[in-house]
Scaffold this motif. Sequence first.
Motif, mmCIF file in Angstrom:
data_model
loop_
_atom_site.group_PDB
_atom_site.id
_atom_site.type_symbol
_atom_site.label_atom_id
_atom_site.label_comp_id
_atom_site.label_asym_id
_atom_site.label_seq_id
_atom_site.Cartn_x
_atom_site.Cartn_y
_atom_site.Cartn_z
ATOM 1 N N GLU A 20 41.620 35.804 -10.402
ATOM 2 C CA GLU A 20 40.910 35.715 -9.134
ATOM 3 C C GLU A 20 39.815 36.770 -9.090
ATOM 4 O O GLU A 20 39.921 37.815 -9.735
ATOM 5 N N ASN A 21 38.760 36.498 -8.327
ATOM 6 C CA ASN A 21 37.697 37.482 -8.284
ATOM 7 C C ASN A 21 37.166 37.712 -6.871
ATOM 8 O O ASN A 21 37.314 36.883 -5.973
ATOM 9 N N LEU A 22 36.608 38.884 -6.715
ATOM 10 C CA LEU A 22 35.798 39.222 -5.551
ATOM 11 C C LEU A 22 34.358 39.060 -6.004
ATOM 12 O O LEU A 22 33.886 39.788 -6.878
ATOM 13 N N LEU A 23 33.677 38.084 -5.445
ATOM 14 C CA LEU A 23 32.352 37.693 -5.915
ATOM 15 C C LEU A 23 31.259 38.310 -5.042
ATOM 16 O O LEU A 23 31.270 38.150 -3.821
ATOM 17 N N LEU A 24 30.337 39.010 -5.684
ATOM 18 C CA LEU A 24 29.139 39.510 -5.001
ATOM 19 C C LEU A 24 27.939 38.718 -5.489
ATOM 20 O O LEU A 24 27.692 38.619 -6.692
ATOM 21 N N VAL A 25 27.194 38.123 -4.564
ATOM 22 C CA VAL A 25 25.905 37.506 -4.895
ATOM 23 C C VAL A 25 24.821 38.267 -4.130
ATOM 24 O O VAL A 25 24.937 38.490 -2.928
ATOM 25 N N TRP A 26 23.803 38.681 -4.853
ATOM 26 C CA TRP A 26 22.763 39.576 -4.316
ATOM 27 C C TRP A 26 21.437 38.829 -4.280
ATOM 28 O O TRP A 26 20.912 38.426 -5.318
ATOM 29 N N ASP A 27 20.895 38.631 -3.100
ATOM 30 C CA ASP A 27 19.639 37.907 -2.902
ATOM 31 C C ASP A 27 18.477 38.898 -2.981
ATOM 32 O O ASP A 27 18.036 39.441 -1.982
ATOM 33 N N ALA A 28 17.996 39.136 -4.221
ATOM 34 C CA ALA A 28 16.983 40.177 -4.435
ATOM 35 C C ALA A 28 15.683 39.925 -3.666
ATOM 36 O O ALA A 28 15.152 40.842 -3.035
ATOM 37 N N PRO A 29 15.116 38.705 -3.664
ATOM 38 C CA PRO A 29 13.853 38.511 -2.930
ATOM 39 C C PRO A 29 13.992 38.788 -1.436
ATOM 40 O O PRO A 29 13.124 39.418 -0.821
ATOM 41 N N ASN A 30 15.095 38.344 -0.835
ATOM 42 C CA ASN A 30 15.278 38.526 0.600
ATOM 43 C C ASN A 30 15.521 39.988 0.947
ATOM 44 O O ASN A 30 14.997 40.500 1.943
ATOM 45 N N LEU A 31 16.311 40.672 0.123
ATOM 46 C CA LEU A 31 16.567 42.091 0.385
ATOM 47 C C LEU A 31 15.303 42.926 0.201
ATOM 48 O O LEU A 31 15.063 43.875 0.948
ATOM 49 N N ASP A 32 14.505 42.572 -0.795
ATOM 50 C CA ASP A 32 13.226 43.280 -0.988
ATOM 51 C C ASP A 32 12.327 43.116 0.232
ATOM 52 O O ASP A 32 11.670 44.065 0.666
ATOM 53 N N MET A 33 12.299 41.904 0.787
ATOM 54 C CA MET A 33 11.475 41.646 1.960
ATOM 55 C C MET A 33 11.992 42.445 3.160
ATOM 56 O O MET A 33 11.212 43.053 3.901
ATOM 57 N N GLY A 34 13.305 42.458 3.339
ATOM 58 C CA GLY A 34 13.878 43.208 4.446
ATOM 59 C C GLY A 34 13.661 44.700 4.304
ATOM 60 O O GLY A 34 13.349 45.397 5.285
ATOM 61 N N LEU A 35 13.800 45.204 3.089
ATOM 62 C CA LEU A 35 13.578 46.624 2.842
ATOM 63 C C LEU A 35 12.109 46.983 3.053
ATOM 64 O O LEU A 35 11.784 48.020 3.648
ATOM 65 N N GLY A 36 11.211 46.108 2.589
ATOM 66 C CA GLY A 36 9.777 46.340 2.792
ATOM 67 C C GLY A 36 9.405 46.370 4.257
ATOM 68 O O GLY A 36 8.532 47.147 4.680
ATOM 69 N N ALA A 37 10.078 45.538 5.071
ATOM 70 C CA ALA A 37 9.804 45.517 6.508
ATOM 71 C C ALA A 37 10.209 46.840 7.157
ATOM 72 O O ALA A 37 9.524 47.345 8.046
ATOM 73 N N ILE A 38 11.325 47.405 6.702
ATOM 74 C CA ILE A 38 11.775 48.687 7.246
ATOM 75 C C ILE A 38 10.849 49.816 6.819
ATOM 76 O O ILE A 38 10.512 50.708 7.611
#
Length: 225
Positions: A20-38
């Motif tokens: 069994e796994n704990l799955l992390l999926v990371w949305d790099a384009p969206n996080l970059d946009m959110g970080l850039g907005a901040i």
Amino acid sequence: MSDLHESTHHYGAQEAPGPENLLLVWDAPNLDMGLGAILGGRPTAAFRPRFDAIGRWLLTRAGQLSQEAGRRVEAEATVFTNVTPGGADVIRPWVEALRNVGFAVFAKPKTDEDSDVDPDMLAHIRRRHAEGVLRGLVVASADGQNFKETLEELAAEGLPVTVIGFHEHASWAVASETIEFVDLEEITGVFREPLPRISLDQLPDEGAWLQPFRPLSALLAGRHH
């Protein structure tokens, strides 16, 4: 009902399920946009997330799930990103660094507005769900809005679901009673410097500039669709 279960038949002929796994999926384009907005501009090295810190946080979570389940739960992490035309050389060191930390990377050419990685992230979540190995899910996205329906359905099944992002952009997840929200800046060691965050609820007396989320010129590109 979303199409979470409709894709199960695509993965029906699987070998015996793994751990069994704990799955992390990371949305790099969206996080970059959110970080850039901040930040009010393109993130510099000081404000780039440290993926080794993310990895340690995820491993700790997997350890907690293992104790609760009474069996081993492994951490699996994938960063999903776009590669713009001619941008391979720029992004290659970052991709190699991620892989050295222990993250898988799904890279997709950014050819038009419809080549986002969101469908690929959802397909990966559905694949693990259909395989029967999904013990917990973490979606890293500045707002997570495109994953809302699937995440709420998984949470309704009793799966622990967490959204990592920025509370300024992910109000739906912050307010959710079934989905846990973790602000990216709250994870120890992710940022070298505190983010220059501005809240409308706590403005400085002298006022503050709030930068646009996207360039005004994006309106011109929208006219072609």
